[in-house]
Motif scaffolding. Structure first.
Motif, PDB file in Angstrom:
ATOM      1  N   PHE A  87       0.833  -1.202   0.000  1.00 51.10           N
ATOM      2  CA  PHE A  87       0.000   0.000   0.000  1.00 51.10           C
ATOM      3  C   PHE A  87       0.866   1.249   0.000  1.00 51.10           C
ATOM      4  O   PHE A  87       1.966   1.254   0.557  1.00 51.10           O
ATOM      5  CB  PHE A  87      -0.891   0.033   1.252  1.00 51.10           C
ATOM      6  N   GLN A  88       0.342   2.301  -0.591  1.00 49.88           N
ATOM      7  CA  GLN A  88       0.971   3.623  -0.512  1.00 49.88           C
ATOM      8  C   GLN A  88      -0.115   4.643  -0.202  1.00 49.88           C
ATOM      9  O   GLN A  88      -1.293   4.416  -0.483  1.00 49.88           O
ATOM     10  CB  GLN A  88       1.691   3.990  -1.796  1.00 49.88           C
ATOM     11  N   TYR A  89       0.312   5.759   0.374  1.00 52.15           N
ATOM     12  CA  TYR A  89      -0.632   6.817   0.710  1.00 52.15           C
ATOM     13  C   TYR A  89      -0.927   7.657  -0.527  1.00 52.15           C
ATOM     14  O   TYR A  89      -0.027   8.096  -1.230  1.00 52.15           O
ATOM     15  CB  TYR A  89      -0.070   7.707   1.822  1.00 52.15           C
ATOM     16  N   VAL A  90      -2.203   7.869  -0.789  1.00 49.10           N
ATOM     17  CA  VAL A  90      -2.650   8.701  -1.907  1.00 49.10           C
ATOM     18  C   VAL A  90      -3.331   9.929  -1.301  1.00 49.10           C
ATOM     19  O   VAL A  90      -4.311   9.784  -0.565  1.00 49.10           O
ATOM     20  CB  VAL A  90      -3.643   7.931  -2.815  1.00 49.10           C
ATOM     21  N   PRO A  91      -2.807  11.129  -1.572  1.00 49.56           N
ATOM     22  CA  PRO A  91      -3.415  12.339  -1.001  1.00 49.56           C
ATOM     23  C   PRO A  91      -4.921  12.411  -1.278  1.00 49.56           C
ATOM     24  O   PRO A  91      -5.382  12.061  -2.364  1.00 49.56           O
ATOM     25  CB  PRO A  91      -2.674  13.483  -1.702  1.00 49.56           C
ATOM     26  N   ASP A  92      -5.655  12.825  -0.288  1.00 46.31           N
ATOM     27  CA  ASP A  92      -7.115  12.977  -0.343  1.00 46.31           C
ATOM     28  C   ASP A  92      -7.875  11.657  -0.505  1.00 46.31           C
ATOM     29  O   ASP A  92      -9.082  11.662  -0.711  1.00 46.31           O
ATOM     30  CB  ASP A  92      -7.541  13.938  -1.470  1.00 46.31           C
TER      31      ASP A  92
END
Length: 105
Positions: A87-92
């Motif tokens: 997983f990676q963080y996706v803004p918004d």
């Protein structure tokens, strides 16, 4: 992600994935092959091959593991293999799945 997997909610799972997915390991007769998944529609069409009962079973006890660059993975071992949803963080949007990997343990 684990709640959607436990509920076998393929539509919700699809919304939690960043497409295209460059690497998604699939197994056919014990032979694991890397492949990609280009679109949400392809994921939904191939759902039973890409997201198996084996995965759903193991996600219930998978350990959340931090990775480099702010990424993380849900990981488990079975036999001599290690399995991981990355997983990676996706803004918004929050964390979204970017790949599924199988490797030697």
């Amino acid at each position: 992600f684990t709640n959607a997997a436990n509920a076998n909610d393929k539509a919700k799972l699809a919304k939690l994935i960043v497409f295209p997915v460059e690497y998604w390991a699939t197994a056919t007769k014990g032979n694991t092959q890397p492949e990609g998944v280009k679109t949400e529609a392809e994921f939904l069409q191939r759902y039973d091959v890409l997201f198996t009962a084996f995965m759903r079973k193991h996600l219930k006890t998978a350990k959340l593991t931090p990775l480099q660059e702010g990424r993380c993975a849900l990981m488990w071992n079975d036999g001599n293999s290690e399995f991981s949803f990355e997983f990676q963080y996706v803004p918004d949007a929050g964390f979204r799945m970017t790949g599924y990997d199988v490797g030697a343990y």
